[in-house]
Write a protein that holds these residues in place. Structure first.
Motif, mmCIF file in Angstrom:
data_model
loop_
_atom_site.group_PDB
_atom_site.id
_atom_site.type_symbol
_atom_site.label_atom_id
_atom_site.label_comp_id
_atom_site.label_asym_id
_atom_site.label_seq_id
_atom_site.Cartn_x
_atom_site.Cartn_y
_atom_site.Cartn_z
ATOM 1 N N PHE A 143 0.856 -1.092 0.002
ATOM 2 C CA PHE A 143 -0.195 0.250 0.258
ATOM 3 C C PHE A 143 0.888 1.388 0.184
ATOM 4 C CE2 PHE A 143 -2.108 -3.312 2.289
ATOM 5 C CZ PHE A 143 -3.728 -3.339 1.728
ATOM 6 N N SER A 144 0.334 2.223 -0.760
ATOM 7 C CA SER A 144 1.066 3.515 -0.285
ATOM 8 C C SER A 144 -0.107 4.626 -0.135
ATOM 9 C CB SER A 144 1.726 3.944 -1.757
ATOM 10 O OG SER A 144 0.661 4.129 -2.873
ATOM 11 N N LEU A 145 0.209 5.387 0.992
ATOM 12 C CA LEU A 145 -0.731 6.438 1.441
ATOM 13 C C LEU A 145 0.081 7.868 1.925
ATOM 14 C CD1 LEU A 145 -3.526 7.261 2.475
ATOM 15 C CD2 LEU A 145 -2.940 6.322 4.633
ATOM 16 N N SER A 146 -0.444 8.744 1.329
ATOM 17 C CA SER A 146 0.422 9.934 1.601
ATOM 18 C C SER A 146 -0.609 10.953 2.041
ATOM 19 C CB SER A 146 1.019 10.679 0.385
ATOM 20 O OG SER A 146 0.329 10.958 -0.717
ATOM 21 N N GLN A 147 -0.399 11.906 3.032
ATOM 22 C CA GLN A 147 -1.159 13.023 3.251
ATOM 23 C C GLN A 147 -0.504 14.329 3.677
ATOM 24 O OE1 GLN A 147 -4.706 13.289 4.182
ATOM 25 N NE2 GLN A 147 -4.024 15.536 4.162
ATOM 26 N N SER A 148 -1.020 15.332 3.002
ATOM 27 C CA SER A 148 -0.263 16.643 3.573
ATOM 28 C C SER A 148 -1.393 17.747 3.730
ATOM 29 C CB SER A 148 0.574 17.138 1.922
ATOM 30 O OG SER A 148 -0.517 17.527 0.957
ATOM 31 N N ILE A 149 -1.057 18.625 4.437
ATOM 32 C CA ILE A 149 -1.894 19.786 4.673
ATOM 33 C C ILE A 149 -0.829 21.064 4.667
ATOM 34 C CG2 ILE A 149 -3.153 20.953 6.525
ATOM 35 C CD1 ILE A 149 -4.304 18.365 5.713
ATOM 36 N N GLU A 150 -1.560 21.972 3.831
ATOM 37 C CA GLU A 150 -0.654 23.279 3.534
ATOM 38 C C GLU A 150 -1.652 24.303 4.185
ATOM 39 O OE1 GLU A 150 0.694 26.230 -0.286
ATOM 40 O OE2 GLU A 150 -0.568 24.118 -0.611
ATOM 41 N N LYS A 151 -1.043 25.159 5.041
ATOM 42 C CA LYS A 151 -1.593 26.477 5.403
ATOM 43 C C LYS A 151 -0.957 27.637 4.846
ATOM 44 C CE LYS A 151 -4.066 28.834 8.197
ATOM 45 N NZ LYS A 151 -3.773 30.191 7.566
ATOM 46 N N ALA A 152 -1.728 28.278 3.952
ATOM 47 C CA ALA A 152 -1.389 29.614 3.334
ATOM 48 C C ALA A 152 -1.689 30.727 4.280
ATOM 49 C CB ALA A 152 -1.945 29.727 2.027
ATOM 50 N N GLY A 153 -1.030 31.772 4.164
ATOM 51 C CA GLY A 153 -1.370 32.969 5.181
ATOM 52 C C GLY A 153 -0.257 33.389 6.047
ATOM 53 N N ILE A 154 1.073 32.505 5.877
ATOM 54 C CA ILE A 154 2.045 33.049 6.701
ATOM 55 C C ILE A 154 2.928 33.813 5.666
ATOM 56 C CG2 ILE A 154 4.044 31.814 8.039
ATOM 57 C CD1 ILE A 154 1.157 30.760 8.482
ATOM 58 N N GLY A 155 2.388 34.821 5.485
ATOM 59 C CA GLY A 155 2.956 35.871 4.456
ATOM 60 C C GLY A 155 2.201 35.928 3.204
ATOM 61 N N GLY A 156 2.209 36.887 2.375
ATOM 62 C CA GLY A 156 1.513 36.906 1.195
ATOM 63 C C GLY A 156 0.160 37.380 1.214
ATOM 64 N N ASP A 157 -0.820 37.105 0.497
ATOM 65 C CA ASP A 157 -2.150 37.848 0.200
ATOM 66 C C ASP A 157 -2.997 36.854 0.407
ATOM 67 O OD1 ASP A 157 -0.784 40.090 -0.740
ATOM 68 O OD2 ASP A 157 -0.473 39.531 -2.666
ATOM 69 N N VAL A 158 -2.822 35.363 0.316
ATOM 70 C CA VAL A 158 -4.022 34.530 0.361
ATOM 71 C C VAL A 158 -4.084 33.647 1.580
ATOM 72 C CG1 VAL A 158 -4.358 34.400 -2.107
ATOM 73 C CG2 VAL A 158 -2.606 32.995 -0.897
ATOM 74 N N ASN A 159 -5.293 33.268 2.120
ATOM 75 C CA ASN A 159 -5.376 32.586 3.340
ATOM 76 C C ASN A 159 -6.296 31.368 3.186
ATOM 77 O OD1 ASN A 159 -5.472 31.817 5.950
ATOM 78 N ND2 ASN A 159 -5.626 33.755 6.729
ATOM 79 N N PHE A 160 -5.506 30.076 3.240
ATOM 80 C CA PHE A 160 -6.488 29.027 3.071
ATOM 81 C C PHE A 160 -5.641 27.891 3.673
ATOM 82 C CE2 PHE A 160 -4.013 29.503 -0.901
ATOM 83 C CZ PHE A 160 -3.193 28.069 -0.736
ATOM 84 N N ILE A 161 -6.599 26.633 3.493
ATOM 85 C CA ILE A 161 -6.159 25.251 4.090
ATOM 86 C C ILE A 161 -6.226 24.460 3.088
ATOM 87 C CG2 ILE A 161 -6.177 23.503 5.587
ATOM 88 C CD1 ILE A 161 -7.097 25.604 7.889
ATOM 89 N N LYS A 162 -5.337 23.727 2.486
ATOM 90 C CA LYS A 162 -5.264 22.814 1.377
ATOM 91 C C LYS A 162 -4.877 21.383 1.828
ATOM 92 C CE LYS A 162 -4.216 24.292 -2.500
ATOM 93 N NZ LYS A 162 -3.485 24.697 -3.841
ATOM 94 N N SER A 163 -5.704 20.364 1.710
ATOM 95 C CA SER A 163 -5.441 18.850 2.034
ATOM 96 C C SER A 163 -5.452 18.188 0.825
ATOM 97 C CB SER A 163 -6.776 18.520 3.049
ATOM 98 O OG SER A 163 -6.342 17.112 3.115
ATOM 99 N N ARG A 164 -4.482 17.243 0.883
ATOM 100 C CA ARG A 164 -4.310 16.386 -0.576
ATOM 101 C C ARG A 164 -4.023 14.929 0.422
ATOM 102 N NH1 ARG A 164 -1.039 20.663 -2.271
ATOM 103 N NH2 ARG A 164 -1.553 21.702 -4.081
ATOM 104 N N THR A 165 -4.947 13.942 -0.160
ATOM 105 C CA THR A 165 -4.656 12.341 0.295
ATOM 106 C C THR A 165 -4.618 11.542 -1.102
ATOM 107 O OG1 THR A 165 -6.055 12.944 2.289
ATOM 108 C CG2 THR A 165 -5.732 10.726 1.753
ATOM 109 N N ASP A 166 -3.456 10.973 -1.010
ATOM 110 C CA ASP A 166 -3.355 10.236 -2.229
ATOM 111 C C ASP A 166 -3.064 8.406 -1.559
ATOM 112 O OD1 ASP A 166 -2.828 11.601 -4.914
ATOM 113 O OD2 ASP A 166 -1.932 12.573 -3.261
#
Length: 322
Positions: A143-166
């Protein structure tokens, strides 16, 4: 190289994994295709201060053409990684980029112009991966399973949370069928939460289509849409998407390392829910361990096709996992 979406691809690179005997690696890469061009330089250290931590730093300048617009990005990333066990690894990185758009005639659409405003993004990404497969390119078990969480808003103009699961599951069927057949199940679940007051830029949203999601449709062509004043379709991306596929791979010419694969893909995408748009595809393909790397040739037929969809009967990729 050649890809069904990007056309002819030329890459020039130079790298050294042990600069002056220091254990530090450095690489420079230049890439140009019919829809993209990029330049990057990176520095890596697989064992920071002889520890179990790795480190990396990179600078990049990328241009990418999508169907309705072009994105021009430049910035840097700084990251570290750690292998916890033989099968589990983690990563932590910070990235900052400046992003600009180019579109033929923004005034001739109903698309909110804030979608295409230039913006800067600073984000932290945390990732973890489990992989106990027996082979990177052609696994027969595991099996392969990957999970990432990106938190934007640490500097810059946009503020969001992005989740990717494969996810991927692989099972060899030789004992059952008497030939070296492999069953595969692959899935990906991505979602995006806008935690700021502004509109999310189009290039931060998700798209389906092509190898890796739903074959039978052109890459990045499946998404929520808006209609322009001249009747053309603007693909504005989705905040939620799920796609999965079932594949059976069979030996075709074992001495030439060629295999035949059959597949069915099914996926969903939307802004407010996963099921606003659903598309599927099926087909056959050739998997070949060529002298220049693993190559996939895919003949696909779309399912659930609707008016305005961009379909693709043939796709090609090189270097990806089967």
């Amino acid at each position: 190289g050649y890809g069904s979406y990007g056309g002819i691809l030329i890459t020039v690179g130079v790298s050294d994994s042990n600069i002056w005997g220091s254990g530090i690696g450095m690489s420079l890469n230049l890439e140009k295709s019919e829809v993209s061009k990029s330049a990057s330089i990176s520095v890596t250290n697989s064992r920071l201060n002889d520890s179990d931590f790795s480190g990396s730093f990179s600078l990049f300048n990328n241009d990418m053409d999508y169907y309705d617009y072009r994105v021009m990005s430049k910035g840097f990333t700084l990251g570290t990684g750690l292998r916890f066990t033989r099968h589990i690894s983690g990563s932590l990185s910070y990235g900052y980029s400046d992003n600009r758009y180019d579109i033929v005639d923004l005034n001739n659409t109903y698309l909110d112009p804030r979608f295409l405003e230039s913006y800067a993004k600073g984000s932290i990404t945390v990732g973890v991966k489990f992989d106990n497969t027996d082979d990177y390119y052609l696994p027969r078990t595991g099996f392969s399973l990957s999970q990432s969480i990106e938190k934007a808003g640490i500097g810059g103009d946009v503020n969001f949370i992005k989740s990717r699961t494969d996810f991927g599951a692989f099972k060899g069927l030789e004992r059952l069928l008497g030939i070296d057949a492999i069953a595969r199940y692959k899935a990906r679940l991505y979602y995006l939460i806008n935690s700021g007051d502004g509109i999310l830029p189009l290039s931060e949203k998700f798209y389906m289509g092509g190898i890796g999601s739903v074959r039978g449709y052109q890459s990045y062509s499946i998404s929520p849409t808006q209609i322009s004043t001249d009747g053309s379709v603007i693909r504005s991306g989705g905040a939620k998407t799920f796609s999965n596929s079932i594949e059976l791979s069979f030996p075709l010419i074992p001495k030439a390392k060629m295999r035949l694969v059959t597949f069915v893909d099914y996926g969903f995408i939307g802004d407010n829910s996963f099921t606003e748009y659903s598309r599927a595809g099926y087909g056959v393909g050739l998997e070949w361990f060529s002298p220049v790397g693993p190559i996939q040739l895919v003949l696909a037929q779309p399912l659930l096709e609707e008016t305005g969809d961009r379909t693709s009967a043939f796709e090609f990729t090189m270097g990806q996992r089967f």
